[in-house]
Design an enzyme around this catalytic site. Structure first.
Site, PDB file in Angstrom:
ATOM      1  N   ASP A 110       0.822  -1.214   0.000  1.00 22.44           N
ATOM      2  CA  ASP A 110       0.000   0.000   0.000  1.00 22.44           C
ATOM      3  C   ASP A 110       0.853   1.260   0.000  1.00 22.44           C
ATOM      4  O   ASP A 110       0.705   2.134  -0.860  1.00 22.44           O
ATOM      5  CB  ASP A 110      -0.932   0.026   1.214  1.00 22.44           C
ATOM      6  CG  ASP A 110      -2.080  -0.958   1.082  1.00 22.44           C
ATOM      7  OD1 ASP A 110      -2.291  -1.467  -0.031  1.00 22.44           O
ATOM      8  OD2 ASP A 110      -2.765  -1.208   2.086  1.00 22.44           O
ATOM      9  N   ARG A 141      -0.159   4.106  17.572  1.00 27.31           N
ATOM     10  CA  ARG A 141      -0.497   5.146  16.596  1.00 27.31           C
ATOM     11  C   ARG A 141      -0.186   6.568  17.073  1.00 27.31           C
ATOM     12  O   ARG A 141       0.346   7.367  16.300  1.00 27.31           O
ATOM     13  CB  ARG A 141      -1.970   5.032  16.184  1.00 27.31           C
ATOM     14  CG  ARG A 141      -2.307   3.749  15.418  1.00 27.31           C
ATOM     15  CD  ARG A 141      -1.270   3.425  14.371  1.00 27.31           C
ATOM     16  NE  ARG A 141      -1.640   2.312  13.503  1.00 27.31           N
ATOM     17  CZ  ARG A 141      -0.797   1.384  13.096  1.00 27.31           C
ATOM     18  NH1 ARG A 141       0.473   1.412  13.520  1.00 27.31           N
ATOM     19  NH2 ARG A 141      -1.191   0.429  12.284  1.00 27.31           N
ATOM     20  N   ASP A 160      -7.449   3.201  12.404  1.00 32.07           N
ATOM     21  CA  ASP A 160      -6.147   3.861  12.362  1.00 32.07           C
ATOM     22  C   ASP A 160      -6.194   5.246  11.731  1.00 32.07           C
ATOM     23  O   ASP A 160      -5.433   6.131  12.112  1.00 32.07           O
ATOM     24  CB  ASP A 160      -5.134   2.978  11.624  1.00 32.07           C
ATOM     25  CG  ASP A 160      -4.635   1.840  12.490  1.00 32.07           C
ATOM     26  OD1 ASP A 160      -4.778   1.939  13.714  1.00 32.07           O
ATOM     27  OD2 ASP A 160      -4.116   0.861  11.954  1.00 32.07           O
ATOM     28  N   SER A 205      -4.001  -9.506   6.858  1.00 32.97           N
ATOM     29  CA  SER A 205      -3.576  -8.132   7.092  1.00 32.97           C
ATOM     30  C   SER A 205      -3.049  -8.079   8.515  1.00 32.97           C
ATOM     31  O   SER A 205      -3.779  -8.397   9.466  1.00 32.97           O
ATOM     32  CB  SER A 205      -4.765  -7.184   6.922  1.00 32.97           C
ATOM     33  OG  SER A 205      -4.400  -5.865   7.279  1.00 32.97           O
TER      34      SER A 205
END
Length: 408
Positions: free
Chosen positions: A14, A94, A123, A178
């Protein structure tokens, strides 16, 4: 001079595809930034890949110790667990990443920050709330939400896009889970997990350990020490927090500890199913709880449990850089002053079994807890206590009986 954008870069397909996409659609100079929170060998070959994809520069920032001490430990001390199961591995990382993205953006004079989070996940919220709190002037680019410009909808599309831009990378069309990995955990989503009716394929999935069925037939004793709520040693060896978590990951993984299959409620409103491996984190949380049982009084424990749930919600929703998180963390920190002592337990096929806890600040009194009468506790005192404690119940029952007798 071209405007600069700082890209949160993982090296995956990505974010690799995003590099030429940013240059082609916005004419940005792309500064890649990979924040090392303990991803391990996932960082191998990143610099070559980023440059090959058209990045002007790549920063790799190791924040493992900061992550362990300033983000993980406040959550451990709070007992922050989202929806009874999730130990917040991705959620805690994060804000730490967002903070560094902003620092690099300031250093480079960038006007924007870009991330590769999808429009359905948590996220995007966590990254963007962190950036807004720390640098409200920076523009945020989220390609997966820009469907008029971002036309890639699959892994195959991204691979083809890279090839068309002269980027031949070691990615194929095969599908896998994932995943998100850091020092604290690894998460798995996708494939058979997308249907809650399916059993997870643990043999194909697990990275940090084994299932309880495949764990050794003999348990293993572990001893930990804490000072003011912070772990200081494992099996007599003093270590910094990050190394303690690494050691516990090794021990827990070997014994099938910390595998959680959960359907959770995302912030964006949907339910999602995932499997989390958090072997060391599960042990650390349990050991900390085991010690707190001895040293915290009942009223503090009750309030702290509420604050732990609040902390979990705050972190899960990406609200780390808020006055509320600071206030909750300050309360929790005040409760940790006497959380000092030694915890012993046995790891056995997915279980953490108590084997003894000691603390110089223990509130446990053997003379009080035993069935013998001691100086501090007179059994007769319980009669008056129960009379007063139960008085509201008795008064209500008498009133109800009176009304029933009079037919009112």
């Amino acid at each position: 001079m071209k405007e600069k954008v700082v890209l949160a870069y993982s090296g995956g397909l990505d974010t690799t595809a995003i590099i030429p996409w940013l240059k082609e659609n916005f004419d940005y100079e792309v500064i890649c930034c990979c924040i090392d929170c303990g991803q391990g060998n996932e960082l191998d070959g990143l610099e070559e890949r980023a440059k090959l994809s058209g990045a002007a520069k790549l920063y790799i920032k190791d924040i493992v110790d900061e992550f362990a001490e300033e983000y993980i430990m406040p959550c451990v001390q709070a007992g922050a667990v989202y929806e009874h199961k999730y130990l917040l591995g991705t959620s805690m990382a994060r804000p730490a990443i967002a903070k560094r993205l902003v620092e690099i953006a300031r250093k480079e004079g960038a006007s924007a920050v870009c991330h590769g989070a999808t429009g359905k996940g948590n996220d995007q919220i966590r990254f963007e709330l962190g950036i807004k709190a720390l640098a409200p002037d920076l523009k945020i680019i989220a390609p997966w939400r820009m469907t008029d410009v971002w036309t890639m909808n699959s892994r195959e599309d991204e691979i083809e896009y890279c090839k068309n831009h002269g980027i031949n990378l070691p990615f194929d069309h095969s599908h896998s889970y994932s995943r998100d990995r850091n020092l604290w955990h690894i998460s798995h989503e996708g494939l058979e997990l997308e249907d809650p009716a399916n059993e997870p394929n643990y043999d194909h999935m697990l990275v940090l350990g084994v299932t309880p069925e495949k764990a050794p037939d003999e348990g293993e004793y572990v001893t930990m020490t804490f000072e003011k709520g912070i772990p200081t040693s494992v099996n007599g060896e003093k270590m910094k927090v990050a190394d303690i978590i690494r050691k516990l990951n090794e021990l827990g993984g070997r014994h099938g500890i910390g595998i959680v299959d959960i359907v959770e409620n995302r912030v964006v409103g949907m339910k999602s199913r995932g499997v989390y491996e958090t072997p060391g984190g599960t042990i650390l949380m349990e050991a900390h709880d085991q010690l707190e049982e001895l040293v915290l009084d009942r009223a503090t424990m009750e309030t702290k449990k509420d604050m732990g749930n609040k902390m979990a919600q705050i972190v899960y929703e990406g609200k780390w850089f808020t006055p509320l998180r600071e206030a909750v963390q300050a309360f929790v920190a005040s409760t940790q002053q006497y959380v000092t002592g030694e915890v012993k337990f046995r790891l056995y096929k997915g279980n953490i079994i108590k084997a003894g806890t000691t603390s110089p600040y223990s509130l446990y009194s053997e003379s009080l807890a035993s069935f013998t009468t001691g100086d501090l506790y007179d059994h007769h005192d319980a009669s008056g206590f129960i009379t007063l404690f139960g008085l509201p119940l008795k008064v209500r029952a008498m009133k109800m009986a009176q009304m029933e007798k009079t037919g009112r």
